[in-house]
Design a protein around this motif. Sequence first.
Motif, PDB file in Angstrom:
ATOM      1  N   SER A  11       0.813  -1.224   0.000  1.00 55.41           N
ATOM      2  CA  SER A  11       0.000   0.000   0.000  1.00 55.41           C
ATOM      3  C   SER A  11       0.847   1.275   0.000  1.00 55.41           C
ATOM      4  CB  SER A  11      -0.941   0.027   1.222  1.00 55.41           C
ATOM      5  OG  SER A  11      -1.794  -1.100   1.190  1.00 55.41           O
ATOM      6  N   GLN A  12       2.127   1.162  -0.274  1.00 54.90           N
ATOM      7  CA  GLN A  12       3.007   2.321  -0.376  1.00 54.90           C
ATOM      8  C   GLN A  12       3.358   2.559  -1.840  1.00 54.90           C
ATOM      9  OE1 GLN A  12       6.396   1.506   2.084  1.00 54.90           O
ATOM     10  NE2 GLN A  12       5.338   2.028   3.989  1.00 54.90           N
TER      11      GLN A  12
ATOM     12  N   VAL B 122       5.126   0.951 -13.817  1.00 53.52           N
ATOM     13  CA  VAL B 122       4.643   0.682 -12.465  1.00 53.52           C
ATOM     14  C   VAL B 122       5.061  -0.738 -12.082  1.00 53.52           C
ATOM     15  CG1 VAL B 122       2.636   0.463 -10.960  1.00 53.52           C
ATOM     16  CG2 VAL B 122       2.697   2.242 -12.731  1.00 53.52           C
ATOM     17  N   ILE B 123       5.865  -0.846 -11.064  1.00 54.63           N
ATOM     18  CA  ILE B 123       6.352  -2.149 -10.579  1.00 54.63           C
ATOM     19  C   ILE B 123       5.556  -2.508  -9.334  1.00 54.63           C
ATOM     20  CG2 ILE B 123       8.335  -3.443  -9.751  1.00 54.63           C
ATOM     21  CD1 ILE B 123      10.108  -1.415 -11.261  1.00 54.63           C
ATOM     22  N   LYS B 124       4.846  -3.630  -9.405  1.00 49.18           N
ATOM     23  CA  LYS B 124       4.017  -4.050  -8.282  1.00 49.18           C
ATOM     24  C   LYS B 124       4.663  -5.229  -7.568  1.00 49.18           C
ATOM     25  CE  LYS B 124      -0.365  -2.532 -10.313  1.00 49.18           C
ATOM     26  NZ  LYS B 124      -1.744  -2.931 -10.685  1.00 49.18           N
TER      27      LYS B 124
ATOM     28  N   ASP C 250       0.057 -10.020   0.688  1.00 49.03           N
ATOM     29  CA  ASP C 250      -0.070  -8.724   1.387  1.00 49.03           C
ATOM     30  C   ASP C 250      -0.973  -8.845   2.607  1.00 49.03           C
ATOM     31  OD1 ASP C 250       1.615  -7.483  -0.409  1.00 49.03           O
ATOM     32  OD2 ASP C 250      -0.006  -6.739  -1.676  1.00 49.03           O
ATOM     33  N   GLY C 251      -0.803  -9.979   3.318  1.00 52.13           N
ATOM     34  CA  GLY C 251      -1.538 -10.182   4.559  1.00 52.13           C
ATOM     35  C   GLY C 251      -2.925 -10.756   4.403  1.00 52.13           C
ATOM     36  N   VAL C 252      -3.374 -10.969   3.177  1.00 49.04           N
ATOM     37  CA  VAL C 252      -4.715 -11.514   2.936  1.00 49.04           C
ATOM     38  C   VAL C 252      -4.581 -12.981   2.523  1.00 49.04           C
ATOM     39  CG1 VAL C 252      -6.826 -11.328   1.582  1.00 49.04           C
ATOM     40  CG2 VAL C 252      -5.579  -9.255   2.240  1.00 49.04           C
ATOM     41  N   GLN C 253      -5.286 -13.913   3.210  1.00 46.95           N
ATOM     42  CA  GLN C 253      -5.201 -15.338   2.891  1.00 46.95           C
ATOM     43  C   GLN C 253      -5.804 -15.614   1.519  1.00 46.95           C
ATOM     44  OE1 GLN C 253      -6.377 -18.117   5.987  1.00 46.95           O
ATOM     45  NE2 GLN C 253      -7.083 -19.584   4.465  1.00 46.95           N
TER      46      GLN C 253
END
Length: 547
Positions: free
Chosen positions: A61-62, A104-106, A159-162
């Motif tokens: 989210s940054q 944009v690098i994700k 990102d913390g989501v299962q």
Amino acid sequence: MTGCMLGKTVLPQYNALLPKRVFLFILLIVSFSGMAACQPIQSLLMENRESMLSFTIEKNSQIIQGSCPKGSTVQQALEQAAITYSVQDIITPSLAETVSENMVIKIITVTYEETKSQKIIPFASQTIRNETLPEGETYMIQSGQNGIEEITTRSAFHDGVQVSQSISNRSIIKESIPEILMIGVQAEHAPIQIPGKIIYISNGSAWLMQGTTRDRTPLVTTGDLDGRVLDLSSNGEWLLFSRITKDDEINSLWMLHITDWEAKPISLRVSNVIHFAAWLPGDTLRFLFSTVTPQESAPGWKADNNLELQVVSESGMIMSKETLVESNEEGLYHWWGTDFLLSADGRTLAYANSDSIGLIDRLTGEKNRLITILPYEKTRSDWAWIPGLSWSTNEKSLLFAFHGDISGVIQSYNPTEFHLGLYDLEKSQSKKIQNETGLFSYPVSSPAFEDSSSYVAFLQAITPSESENSRYRIMIMNADGLDPKTVFPLEGSGYITPQKVCWAPVHLKNDAWISFIYQGNLWLVNPFTGIYNQITIDQSITDFIWE
């Protein structure tokens, strides 16, 4: 004079102005030089700015802005921006891709988490039908107990989501113990006297029948005997048998002192025995065995084709071990294995594999190939045909099945050409003694009878052209192959599945019996009188010995 005076007055003034003019001139030159020098520096700065690419990184989210030289890869751009990541993270575009302007690098941060839980394994229920108990009477001979399985679950997070969950490991903490019920059934057949001991496997448990066909004693009631190994010591006291095991083993060898009713099975610490294990004659607890190596592909093993000797105490302690035949890959279908047959004195072993028959000296380990067998090359890929083999009654000959010509060198594609042969060990000669018996003829020599005669029992395919799937009739013939006749069935129906039959350990023809399994029950037939009897009714017998 005046001119002279004037010259004197002007010269000093000129001399005073000269340094200022020189300084101004030099300053002017330097200024022009500086302006000229600034042009390349500004050009270089402009060129550097034009050779850099801007990019944006999105992580957790940054949003992070950065720049890198043209031609840089995503991996180099991340390194220049001092961005850390792990090998399991998902990065788009890929690390090897070249950076473009305003790319944009994700980065998706991937993490894993393991949790453990326990699950109850319900116990199974097994039923043993016992003809010695009154019909309807039931006994619990072993209480069932649930087992416990530990399950390891692995969850993946983005990102913390299962995002996923799967079972990564299962392990048995406690094995379940089956409940075993013994149920009485009505005996439908009158008991008959039998010599020796019949030991049979019913529903995975071992039973002893001795004296009469009604007198039966449970020996091992664990329900896990696989019938691969079943042998009684020469003194009739020790049973050698195999049990199904779990994990990475196929089975394991055990022994039981059957004349001690309080005795319990003893592990011999030998595993993966498919084709052969047998006691050596004598009072010492010595046994031979051959092993396989388990594998996932069919048939579930790769044969070692070895021969091992092990000596144990009555408590199962290993006293000595010896390798008689090293592991080898002899034979066309060596992966399937080798069958062995011990002589009465225990000195010699006959062996058979897919393309040969021979002898092994147990004391020296010397192997002598006697007969070449034409391999059966039309079998399914997950099994191989091993010719049936038997010592003659006097052990001066070998009886064997063969394919095609008895020489073993002339190719045959005729499915009916499976015959019985006899190899004279003294003359080193082979001859055909029966035609078109089928793949699974399994010859078995009788004891020597009171008139010095002896016979051979064998199976004959009902449909020789399809003997691989055919049912069979039981036949007998003289020891030299003459006078064959049908023993079972006499009425032309009730044919049996392929198996090795047993002769009763007697020397009187009137007391002679051939035992076999028909429709899951044990049957006896006297080959000389034609009398036959069904002696069990539980329909669950898979293997037996009579010694």
